[in-house]
Design an enzyme around this catalytic site. Structure first.
Site, short mmCIF file in Angstrom:
data_model
loop_
_atom_site.label_atom_id
_atom_site.label_comp_id
_atom_site.label_asym_id
_atom_site.label_seq_id
_atom_site.Cartn_x
_atom_site.Cartn_y
_atom_site.Cartn_z
N ASP A 58 1.19 -1.12 -0.18
CA ASP A 58 -0.21 -0.30 0.19
C ASP A 58 0.89 1.49 -0.44
O ASP A 58 2.26 1.64 -0.62
CB ASP A 58 -0.94 -0.54 1.54
CG ASP A 58 -2.18 0.30 0.98
OD1 ASP A 58 -1.73 2.14 0.71
OD2 ASP A 58 -3.41 0.55 0.73
N HIS A 90 -3.79 6.02 3.64
CA HIS A 90 -4.28 4.64 3.05
C HIS A 90 -3.80 3.68 3.72
O HIS A 90 -4.50 2.96 4.32
CB HIS A 90 -4.51 4.37 1.84
CG HIS A 90 -5.26 4.31 1.11
ND1 HIS A 90 -5.25 2.66 0.80
CD2 HIS A 90 -6.35 3.89 0.56
CE1 HIS A 90 -6.37 2.10 0.53
NE2 HIS A 90 -6.73 2.27 0.42
N SER A 246 -11.41 -0.52 -0.62
CA SER A 246 -10.36 -0.81 0.59
C SER A 246 -9.64 -0.94 2.30
O SER A 246 -9.11 -1.58 2.80
CB SER A 246 -9.24 0.79 -0.11
OG SER A 246 -8.59 0.79 -0.79
#
Length: 335
Positions: A58, A90, A246
């Protein structure tokens, strides 16, 4: 709410929303709606993901008191010209959903004793390409984590990566959990679209499909998990609410960490296909009967999955139950 619009590079983070909460020091390990819905805390006496490593490919991982030594910093690595430290947010949010510590502060993850291996392949704009992702996957082949989480995707096939996905899945027995995508009926993204990965869609608190959760005419989605308004760790030792597949993918990755930990404690071997079979047998059908294109096999009943590993399996009576009776049993905990 900060809306982040991302262009269409080769591989990207799906469109998602961030609502910055700030610090949660006044809270004592907030148990989010997703954990309650899946009845995760009731199984922590049996397994908390100990002995399991989850590679999160990520945007990296920020320093955060609610993750701390749950990151394997010796194995964490960056494949872009930046430190492995997250500046985008994120990756830190995804990692917290999996393994935020049970430390009486902030939030707690699905598998709070699992270890995160943070592999940075996305830049500060949430973008990467096949070359960088290939290097990250080759690193996974080298160090062999127990699980890989990919909350990213592309509408373009990735033929140069297929052999790596297959090697990780079938030769090394490493499940690859992927976000289906956040573009609704525009379709499931790669690599979630591949049959050798595990594709995860998102559902809301009312057990309906999230408005953004991707689906196609074909049945690419395998399971759904909580992905709407998920509170987790963020930059600067703070917390944020995000919505997206996600967030759903790391919920399933966390569940798999609980199951793999259980396998290890029992001294049992397993394959990815056996894990997938356990999840299918323990899933609660919430869409059209059988595997459907929006919910896949449905929502995982963690209790059933753990009993399947213990060898008890599902009784013939349960297997004969209509799917709506199985859902009703699940909802008794929440309603």
């Amino acid at each position: 709410v900060l809306i982040i619009n991302i262009c269409m590079p080769d591989i990207q983070l799906p469109h998602y929303e961030v609502n910055l909460i700030g610090t949660l020091n006044q809270l004592s390990d907030h148990i989010g709606w997703g954990l309650r819905d899946l009845q995760i805390p009731s199984h922590w006496a049996e397994t908390r993901g100990e002995g399991v490593t989850v590679m999160v490919i990520d945007s990296g991982l920020a320093d955060h008191s609610d993750l701390g030594d749950n990151e394997d910093s010796k194995l964490s690595k960056s494949f872009i010209k930046e430190s492995v430290k997250d500046v985008q947010g994120h990756g830190t949010h995804v990692s917290g959903i999996i393994a935020a510590k049970n430390n009486a502060v902030g939030v707690v993850g699905v598998a709070p004793n699992a270890k995160i291996i943070s592999v940075k392949a996305l830049n500060k704009y949430g973008k990467t390409n096949d070359i960088i992702l290939k290097e990250a996957l080759e690193y996974a082949v080298k160090i062999k984590p127990d699980i890989i989480n990919l909350s990213l995707g592309s509408f373009s096939p990735q033929p140069q990566l297929e052999s790596l996905y297959k090697k990780l899945t079938y030769e090394l027995n490493i499940p690859i959990v992927c976000a289906a995508g956040n573009f609704g009926n525009k379709g499931v993204m790669y690599p979630a679209k591949y049959p050798f990965t595990i594709s995860v869609g998102s559902y809301k608190k009312d057990h309906k499909l999230s408005d953004f959760s991707a689906f196609s005419k074909e049945k690419f989605v395998d399971f759904v998990a909580p992905g709407d308004e998920i509170l987790s760790t963020y930059l600067k030792d703070e917390y944020a609410v995000m919505s997206g597949t996600s967030m759903a993918a790391p919920f399933l990755a966390g569940i798999m960490a609980l199951l793999i930990s259980k396998y290890k404690k029992n001294g049992q071997s397993y394959t990815v296909e056996e894990l997938r079979s356990v999840l299918q047998s323990a899933s609660i059908d919430v869409g059209a009967k059988g595997k459907d294109n929006k919910f896949g096999y449905g929502i995982i009943n963690v209790e059933r999955a753990l009993r399947e590993i213990d060898g008890y399996g599902l009784s013939a009576e349960i297997k004969k139950d209509p799917w709506w009776k199985r859902l009703k049993e699940h909802l008794k905990f929440n309603c």
